[in-house]
Design an enzyme around this catalytic site. Structure first.
Site, PDB file in Angstrom:
ATOM      1  N   GLY A 102       0.769  -5.500   0.287  1.00  0.00           N
ATOM      2  CA  GLY A 102       0.164  -6.030  -0.858  1.00  0.00           C
ATOM      3  C   GLY A 102       0.801  -6.203  -2.640  1.00  0.00           C
TER       4      GLY A 102
ATOM      5  N   ALA B  16       1.121  -1.302   0.186  1.00  0.00           N
ATOM      6  CA  ALA B  16       0.525  -0.246  -0.765  1.00  0.00           C
ATOM      7  C   ALA B  16       0.545   1.214  -0.110  1.00  0.00           C
ATOM      8  CB  ALA B  16      -0.754  -0.302   0.672  1.00  0.00           C
TER       9      ALA B  16
ATOM     10  N   GLU C   3       1.881  -6.169   7.359  1.00  0.00           N
ATOM     11  CA  GLU C   3       0.896  -6.005   8.412  1.00  0.00           C
ATOM     12  C   GLU C   3       1.082  -6.061  10.094  1.00  0.00           C
ATOM     13  OE1 GLU C   3       1.073  -8.397   5.984  1.00  0.00           O
ATOM     14  OE2 GLU C   3       0.002  -6.348   3.860  1.00  0.00           O
TER      15      GLU C   3
ATOM     16  N   GLU D  34       0.473  -9.626  -2.662  1.00  0.00           N
ATOM     17  CA  GLU D  34      -0.492 -10.310  -2.710  1.00  0.00           C
ATOM     18  C   GLU D  34      -1.211 -10.012  -3.606  1.00  0.00           C
ATOM     19  OE1 GLU D  34      -2.119  -7.758   1.093  1.00  0.00           O
ATOM     20  OE2 GLU D  34      -3.459  -9.990   1.279  1.00  0.00           O
TER      21      GLU D  34
END
Ligand SMILES: NC(=O)c1ccc[n+]([C@@H]2O[C@H](COP(=O)([O-])OP(=O)(O)OC[C@H]3O[C@@H](n4cnc5c(N)ncnc54)[C@H](O)[C@@H]3O)[C@@H](O)[C@H]2O)c1
Length: 696
Positions: free
Chosen positions: A102, A61, A125, A105
């Site tokens: 992210g 992010a 995270e 991911e």
């Protein structure tokens, strides 16, 4: 544009380009979708490579979008992931370097993944009190197995890609050019019409899953007892085993949403941003140059000087240590050598590392030998005339342009600077004990300190792996100025009826690394005694319990003398209750006419922590600290304030400043209170009235 699309033969290469870490900003996400759509529509394209280039894939992010509507605007990361995973042409992630959060991911949603041998992956995270919320808890177990995935998710640690060679996480590890390697792989996959592999279709088989998850839950309940995220990470990963993919994904999002609103996650995210904010100094332009620091001098090789020398030597900087007598010099040098020998013996440093560090030490008694230092840190006795004398000598001996720093805890940095003809080159570098261990470094900005002296200090702090926070000049700077009021309350509470053990227990339960009495015993009760004696003269109106003085009059200086607020058995650090201290307390209460009352733990925490808050508000208002988060960072890194509460100022924000002001007024009503201290600081009163927070 923060993504580029280019055609290499029949392979479309989509390159993320959003410096510094290819954060998945709204722009970047939209760019990926646009490029994927174009590549899918182009008949000349048979396969797609998604990459961040040779150096990194993506840091996840984009933190610049945190708490902004752009973070949640379509296409969200979920949408991007769905589009990539659903693509009808093979999509290959080319992972050249770090692939985080992210970013990982997103890579997990690709049909194939190719990594450079030097690449690394992480799902960090949990360190922000969250869990990977874009499928990471569902896809990673399908790629590397439940245990390895849970380890990564719970630790947040960076893992070398090569460690997963042969697993479904990577289809190939490439030694040469990563993008070229990935293009060749993609062209082959297209030519061979390889079925598109989607991790969502993999079943996670894990015999006796419940037993394993229960074991994991028990473990995190003890090691992370104040944090809700680790347990939720386990629940999410358990979902990958027990539920169909879509259901597991839904549960992951729900758990993520729950964590996002926890005070603990707010605290961890606050600490993360506080650390970044602290490096920006008000009034100093970004890009202000720094001075070169290649050689360091340390004056005074006592407790602090030796620790400071160790910190610099550990970072590879040569250190010349100056002392007054051969005995003091030998003692200091021996302590430094012992440290590195010990690190070698314990395997914390390799023999080569330790030996190399030791070659950096140069003990001396002559100022001429530190004449070439770029930075000198003074750590002599805490007496103004000694400091002035040292700075006069430094001014004579050290080359122009060198930075002259004092490690004073309480003395006026401006006065010390005035002992030289170059006050612009002087500042405070306030290390904490033990200086080679403690993270915090208060960088004290004198009235005349030059901008590039400050920026250099911040850069040096980074080099020696300290968390630097800038403080203005005042007695005690940010941290010690505030802690004085916390300690005063701890002692008043004992005067009124609590025991030192109860006060320590209550604050340790709140999360402080160590209660105030254990802490005083560790740092030495004589230190506080010296400061109080000065206070009695300088600020006669400031109320103090004299109990601690009685303790010191008996020579109970703490661990170093075998007894303080507690007693210590020789060679051990356990704080043992001591009836002699109880008797001392009883006598003091009788003498001062106080009937002890029963005091609750809540009152202990409230009074001690709100004392920090009210003084913190004054520190902020006076501009000693530039922002509330700087104060929080000082407390998190230097005073053992619980991370999950984010520091005293964020704690106050979470209580609500209106409520804090009400509490201060109530406490001020205590007949033994010091009403002048408890009057809400003007800044606090104003923010409370406006419905605002310190950290707005
Ligand atoms: N001890 C702590 O926890 C702590 C924490 C932060 C800052 N400080 C500050 O650091 C400084 C040093 O504290 P310390 O605890 O290391 O003290 P210390 O007494 O252990 O060491 C001081 C050393 O300075 C040497 N010295 C004295 N005068 C000197 C001179 N003119 N030239 C060269 N060397 C000289 C002494 O021989 C001694 O070895 C003080 O200003 C103190 O306030 C201490």
């Amino acid at each position: 544009m923060s993504t580029h699309l280019e055609l290499r033969g029949n392979v479309a290469v989509i390159t993320l380009d959003n410096p510094p870490v290819n954060g998945l900003s709204h722009d970047t996400r939209a760019g990926i979708v646009d490029a994927v759509d174009r590549a899918l529509a182009d008949v000349a394209v048979d396969a797609i490579v998604l990459t961040g280039g040779a150096r990194l894939f993506s840091g996840g992010a984009d933190i610049r979008e945190f708490n902004t509507p752009r973070a949640l605007a379509e296409p969200t990361l979920h949408t991007v992931i769905r589009i990539v995973e659903g693509a009808t042409k093979p999509v290959v992630a080319a992972i050249g370097g770090s692939c985080v959060g992210g970013g990982l991911e997103l890579a997990l949603a690709c049909h194939f993944r190719v990594a450079a041998r030097s690449a690394s992956v992480a799902l960090p995270e949990v360190r922000l009190g969250l869990l990977p919320g874009a499928g990471g808890t569902q896809r990673l177990p399908r790629a590397i197995g439940v245990e390895a995935a849970l380890n990564m998710i719970l630790s947040g640690a960076n893992v070398p890609a090569a460690q997963f060679e042969g697993s479904a996480l990577f289809d190939a590890i490439v030694d040469g050019d990563i993008v070229e390697g990935a293009c060749a792989f993609a062209a082959r996959a297209a030519a061979e019409r390889r079925p598109l592999k989607r991790l969502r279709d993999v079943r996670v088989d894990y015999p006796n899953a419940e037993g394993y998850f229960q074991f994991a839950r028990n473990t995190v309940a003890t090691v992370a007892k104040n944090l809700p995220a680790p347990a939720k990470c386990i629940d999410a990963v358990a979902g990958a085993v027990a539920k169909p993919f879509e259901e597991g994904l839904r549960q992951e999002r729900e758990l993520f949403r729950q964590l996002l609103i926890t005070p603990e996650s707010r605290a961890l995210r606050h600490a993360f941003f506080a650390e970044r904010a602290a490096s920006k100094i008000p009034g100093i332009a970004a890009g202000t140059p720094t001075r070169d620091v290649r050689a360091v001098g340390v004056v005074g090789a006592g407790t602090m000087g030796t620790g400071i020398a160790i910190a610099f030597m550990s970072a590879g900087l040569p250190v010349t240590v100056l002392e007054t007598t051969p005995a003091a010099l030998d003692k200091g040098a021996a302590a430094i050598r012992r440290h590195f020998e010990g690190a070698k013996a314990k395997g914390r440093l390799t023999p080569e590392q330790a030996d190399r560090a030791l070659t950096l030490l140069r003990p001396t008694q002559r100022y001429a030998d530190i004449g070439d230092a770029d930075l000198v840190v003074e750590a002599v006795f805490e007496e103004m005339d000694v400091k002035e004398q040292v700075f006069r000598a430094l001014d004579e001996a050290v080359k122009p342009g060198a930075i002259l720093a004092t490690n004073t805890s309480t003395l006026d940095v401006n006065r010390i600077a005035a002992a030289t003809r170059r006050p612009r080159d002087v500042l405070g570098l306030h290390f904490f004990s033990p200086a080679n261990v403690m993270k915090l470094l208060e960088v004290v900005r004198g009235a005349k300190t030059a901008d590039d002296v400050l920026t250099t200090a911040m850069a040096v702090a980074k080099k020696i792996r300290k968390t630097a926070v800038v403080s203005g000049v005042c007695d005690g700077f940010i941290g010690n100025r505030m802690i004085e009021h916390y300690l005063r309350q701890a002692m008043f509470l004992v005067d009124e009826g609590a025991s030192p053990q109860q006060v320590d227990r209550a604050l340790e339960k709140f999360g402080m690394a160590m209660g105030p009495f254990r802490m005083s015993d560790l740092t030495g009760n004589d230190v506080g005694w010296r400061i109080r004696k000065r206070r009695y003269v300088e600020r006669p109106q400031m109320a103090w319990s004299r109990l601690a003085d009685r303790l010191c009059e008996q020579g109970r200086f703490g661990q170093k003398s075998g007894a303080g607020w507690y007693r210590y058995e020789s060679g051990r650090r356990d704080a043992l209750a001591d009836p002699a201290v109880d008797a001392l307390i009883d006598a003091y209460r009788r003498e001062t006419g106080r009937a002890p009352r029963k005091i609750g733990d809540d009152e202990i925490v409230e009074r001690c922590v709100l004392a920090l808050v009210n003084e913190g508000a004054r520190v902020l208002e006076e501009g000693i600290a530039a922002r509330a988060s700087d104060i929080d960072l000082v407390y998190l890194t230097g005073y053992g304030f619980p991370l999950h509460r984010g520091g005293p100022m964020l704690y106050a924000d979470m209580l609500g400043l209106y409520n804090v002001v009400r509490s201060l007024r109530r406490i001020a009503g205590n007949p033994h209170a010091d009403p002048a201290f408890w009057a809400p600081a003007p800044l606090l009163a104003r923010l409370a009235a406006e419905g605002k927070a310190f950290n707005d």
